[in-house]
Scaffold this motif. Structure first.
Motif, mmCIF file in Angstrom:
data_model
loop_
_atom_site.group_PDB
_atom_site.id
_atom_site.type_symbol
_atom_site.label_atom_id
_atom_site.label_comp_id
_atom_site.label_asym_id
_atom_site.label_seq_id
_atom_site.Cartn_x
_atom_site.Cartn_y
_atom_site.Cartn_z
ATOM 1 N N ARG A 18 -62.309 78.022 -107.119
ATOM 2 C CA ARG A 18 -61.541 79.155 -106.574
ATOM 3 C C ARG A 18 -60.846 79.931 -107.686
ATOM 4 O O ARG A 18 -60.763 81.163 -107.642
ATOM 5 N N HIS A 19 -60.354 79.207 -108.683
ATOM 6 C CA HIS A 19 -59.637 79.868 -109.777
ATOM 7 C C HIS A 19 -60.566 80.739 -110.614
ATOM 8 O O HIS A 19 -60.158 81.788 -111.122
ATOM 9 N N THR A 20 -61.813 80.291 -110.761
ATOM 10 C CA THR A 20 -62.756 81.021 -111.613
ATOM 11 C C THR A 20 -63.743 81.860 -110.810
ATOM 12 O O THR A 20 -64.726 82.343 -111.371
ATOM 13 N N ALA A 21 -63.505 82.012 -109.517
ATOM 14 C CA ALA A 21 -64.412 82.823 -108.691
ATOM 15 C C ALA A 21 -64.510 84.238 -109.254
ATOM 16 O O ALA A 21 -63.498 84.886 -109.543
ATOM 17 N N ASP A 22 -65.738 84.688 -109.436
ATOM 18 C CA ASP A 22 -66.017 86.031 -109.969
ATOM 19 C C ASP A 22 -65.465 86.228 -111.381
ATOM 20 O O ASP A 22 -65.235 87.350 -111.821
ATOM 21 N N ARG A 23 -65.233 85.126 -112.096
ATOM 22 C CA ARG A 23 -64.755 85.222 -113.480
ATOM 23 C C ARG A 23 -65.647 84.357 -114.356
ATOM 24 O O ARG A 23 -65.977 83.238 -114.002
ATOM 25 N N SER A 24 -66.019 84.881 -115.490
ATOM 26 C CA SER A 24 -66.835 84.119 -116.434
ATOM 27 C C SER A 24 -65.949 83.207 -117.260
ATOM 28 O O SER A 24 -64.713 83.316 -117.225
ATOM 29 N N ALA A 26 -65.679 83.423 -120.360
ATOM 30 C CA ALA A 26 -65.018 84.334 -121.300
ATOM 31 C C ALA A 26 -63.745 84.915 -120.692
ATOM 32 O O ALA A 26 -62.709 85.013 -121.355
ATOM 33 N N ASP A 27 -63.801 85.300 -119.414
ATOM 34 C CA ASP A 27 -62.611 85.843 -118.750
ATOM 35 C C ASP A 27 -61.495 84.810 -118.692
ATOM 36 O O ASP A 27 -60.324 85.118 -118.925
ATOM 37 N N VAL A 28 -61.854 83.572 -118.372
ATOM 38 C CA VAL A 28 -60.863 82.506 -118.282
ATOM 39 C C VAL A 28 -60.287 82.203 -119.658
ATOM 40 O O VAL A 28 -59.077 82.015 -119.818
ATOM 41 N N THR A 29 -61.144 82.176 -120.662
ATOM 42 C CA THR A 29 -60.705 81.882 -122.028
ATOM 43 C C THR A 29 -59.720 82.916 -122.526
ATOM 44 O O THR A 29 -58.746 82.591 -123.202
ATOM 45 N N GLU A 30 -59.974 84.166 -122.186
ATOM 46 C CA GLU A 30 -59.132 85.245 -122.687
ATOM 47 C C GLU A 30 -57.979 85.573 -121.747
ATOM 48 O O GLU A 30 -57.289 86.563 -121.916
ATOM 49 N N SER A 31 -57.757 84.692 -120.763
ATOM 50 C CA SER A 31 -56.679 84.938 -119.811
ATOM 51 C C SER A 31 -55.328 84.747 -120.472
ATOM 52 O O SER A 31 -55.202 84.137 -121.531
ATOM 53 N N SER A 32 -54.307 85.257 -119.820
ATOM 54 C CA SER A 32 -52.956 85.137 -120.356
ATOM 55 C C SER A 32 -52.390 83.757 -120.053
ATOM 56 O O SER A 32 -52.922 82.997 -119.252
ATOM 57 N N ALA A 33 -51.264 83.458 -120.719
ATOM 58 C CA ALA A 33 -50.592 82.182 -120.460
ATOM 59 C C ALA A 33 -50.144 82.093 -119.010
ATOM 60 O O ALA A 33 -50.052 81.012 -118.441
ATOM 61 N N GLY A 34 -49.868 83.258 -118.386
ATOM 62 C CA GLY A 34 -49.466 83.256 -116.979
ATOM 63 C C GLY A 34 -50.559 82.734 -116.069
ATOM 64 O O GLY A 34 -50.295 82.005 -115.110
ATOM 65 N N ASP A 35 -51.810 83.081 -116.375
ATOM 66 C CA ASP A 35 -52.933 82.572 -115.594
ATOM 67 C C ASP A 35 -53.052 81.064 -115.742
ATOM 68 O O ASP A 35 -53.315 80.335 -114.791
ATOM 69 N N ASP A 36 -52.860 80.577 -116.972
ATOM 70 C CA ASP A 36 -52.896 79.137 -117.209
ATOM 71 C C ASP A 36 -51.810 78.440 -116.414
ATOM 72 O O ASP A 36 -52.035 77.384 -115.819
ATOM 73 N N ALA A 37 -50.613 79.012 -116.427
ATOM 74 C CA ALA A 37 -49.481 78.403 -115.729
ATOM 75 C C ALA A 37 -49.723 78.344 -114.232
ATOM 76 O O ALA A 37 -49.383 77.352 -113.576
ATOM 77 N N GLU A 38 -50.336 79.385 -113.690
ATOM 78 C CA GLU A 38 -50.611 79.413 -112.255
ATOM 79 C C GLU A 38 -51.591 78.307 -111.868
ATOM 80 O O GLU A 38 -51.377 77.576 -110.890
ATOM 81 N N LEU A 39 -52.666 78.156 -112.632
ATOM 82 C CA LEU A 39 -53.638 77.102 -112.354
ATOM 83 C C LEU A 39 -53.000 75.730 -112.515
ATOM 84 O O LEU A 39 -53.242 74.828 -111.706
ATOM 85 N N TRP A 40 -52.197 75.552 -113.554
ATOM 86 C CA TRP A 40 -51.562 74.257 -113.801
ATOM 87 C C TRP A 40 -50.629 73.875 -112.656
ATOM 88 O O TRP A 40 -50.576 72.717 -112.241
ATOM 89 N N GLN A 41 -49.904 74.856 -112.126
ATOM 90 C CA GLN A 41 -49.015 74.578 -110.999
ATOM 91 C C GLN A 41 -49.806 74.144 -109.769
ATOM 92 O O GLN A 41 -49.389 73.257 -109.027
ATOM 93 N N VAL A 42 -50.968 74.750 -109.563
ATOM 94 C CA VAL A 42 -51.813 74.364 -108.434
ATOM 95 C C VAL A 42 -52.345 72.945 -108.631
ATOM 96 O O VAL A 42 -52.297 72.116 -107.712
#
Length: 366
Positions: A18-24, A26-42
């Motif tokens: 779900r977190h990587t839906a429609d994202r490669s 590369a998109d996940v790798t270049e995501s911001s720290a906020g995206d990482d924090a959101e996934l980690w909280q989940v």
């Protein structure tokens, strides 16, 4: 795997999907720290991944390293950047094995919930991860000086755990990353899915945790945990390569139909499954405190690193021209293989550990 571990695997895979839906990647790798924090909280809030190997009295689930292994296996498949290895495994297990009850009660509940992120600063620029040669030295007053490299997720850390040499041996210290005498900087890595940094301490004040050196045990745990990531990445790289071989048509037929290609893929399957078997045997030995656990950890560090390097190299070769393009994920798995091989000690260092154990056994039996 047990039914519970299978259910855990599917839960983690579902969250990552779900977190990587429609994202490669590369998109996940270049995501911001906020995206990482959101996934980690989940992952922490819905599944409790950070507390799997933490006793219930410290806010964890009291499961074991085997369950952590399942999570890391799945994270390795997608190369998803999370603080799981650096924070939940490396730092969390360092606190647990420092044998400081008060520190465990103070640090681990917030780490388990995902509200606190910790990083372990340990090795110097040579990256040998020797449990008896940390990057820092400490005075009797708890002042720490030195420079540690390859610190995982240091840019996110709310707490620094620092391994330092003292007059009584190597000890673990807690340091405020925003305190006086502390400088941390991110570094550019070959593997952009792995975020590392450098921590420089100049007479920084530290708080000693416990009275033992936890690093020998932590190194074994870290090597085995990393092997789970490597197995997951190797398995996924092989899946992508097989899928390509079944759809890429040359001379009027899929290239997977040619015997030479089929044999290479079959050989890779054996490599991946043997690496998986050794990795899971190693984590089982750690959970049961088996006397051979340190040997299996060293073996997993060597074989799983080599397995991922072999599979990703073949992945690039069998993909042909697209395997060397920036847009395709093949190079990302290859870079993960290269970078991971240098974490927690190069495979040749672990081979030396195994050779030393063999010699000692022969001497004792003579």
């Amino acid at each position: 795997m047990t039914a519970e571990q299978q259910a855990l695997r599917m839960s983690v895979r579902g969250v990552l999907s779900r977190h990587t839906a429609d994202r490669s990647i590369a998109d996940v790798t270049e995501s911001s720290a906020g995206d990482d924090a959101e996934l980690w909280q989940v992952l922490c809030g819905q599944i409790g991944v950070a507390g799997l190997a933490v006793p219930e009295r410290f806010g964890g689930l009291g499961a074991g390293l085997g369950e952590v292994h399942v999570v890391l296996d799945e994270l390795g498949r997608t190369l998803t950047p999370t603080p799981m290895l650096g924070c939940a495994v490396l730092a969390g297990q360092a606190v647990l094995h420092a044998e400081d009850e008060a520190a465990c009660r103070r640090i681990l509940p917030d780490l388990v919930s995902g509200e606190l992120l910790a990083a372990l600063a340990w090795t110097d620029q040579h990256g040998d991860w020797d449990p008896h040669r940390p990057a820092y030295s400490a005075t009797k007053a708890g002042r720490l000086t030195g420079e540690a490299h390859y610190v995982l997720d240091v840019h996110l850390a709310d707490v620094l755990l620092v391994a330092a040499g003292t007059s009584e041996g190597v000890r673990l210290f807690e340091v405020d990353p925003r305190g006086a005498g502390v400088r941390r900087r991110p570094v550019t890595t070959v593997d952009l899915t792995r975020r590392l940094g450098v921590v420089v301490l100049d007479q920084a004040l530290g708080r000693q945790l416990g009275g033992v050196n936890p690093l020998e045990r932590v190194r074994d745990i870290a090597c085995v945990a990393l092997s789970a990531e490597q197995v997951g990445a190797a398995a996924r790289a092989l899946e992508l390569t097989v899928a390509h071989a079944l759809t890429r048509v040359q001379f009027g037929r899929p290239i997977g139909g040619f015997q030479a290609i089929a044999h290479r893929l079959a050989d890779l399957h054996v490599v991946v499954e043997s690496a998986r078997s050794l990795s899971y045997a190693a984590v089982s030995s750690l959970d049961s405190d088996a006397p051979e656990a340190h040997l299996l950890a060293a073996g997993a560090a060597v074989h799983c690193a080599e397995a991922l390097e072999q599979v990703t190299a073949e992945m690039i070769q069998l993909h042909g021209g697209i395997g060397i393009t920036w847009e395709h994920d093949a190079h990302r798995y290859f870079k993960r293989a290269h970078g991971a091989a240098h974490l927690f000690g190069h495979p040749r260092a672990h081979l030396a550990r195994l050779a030393e154990a063999v010699v000692d056994a022969e001497v004792s039996n003579a």
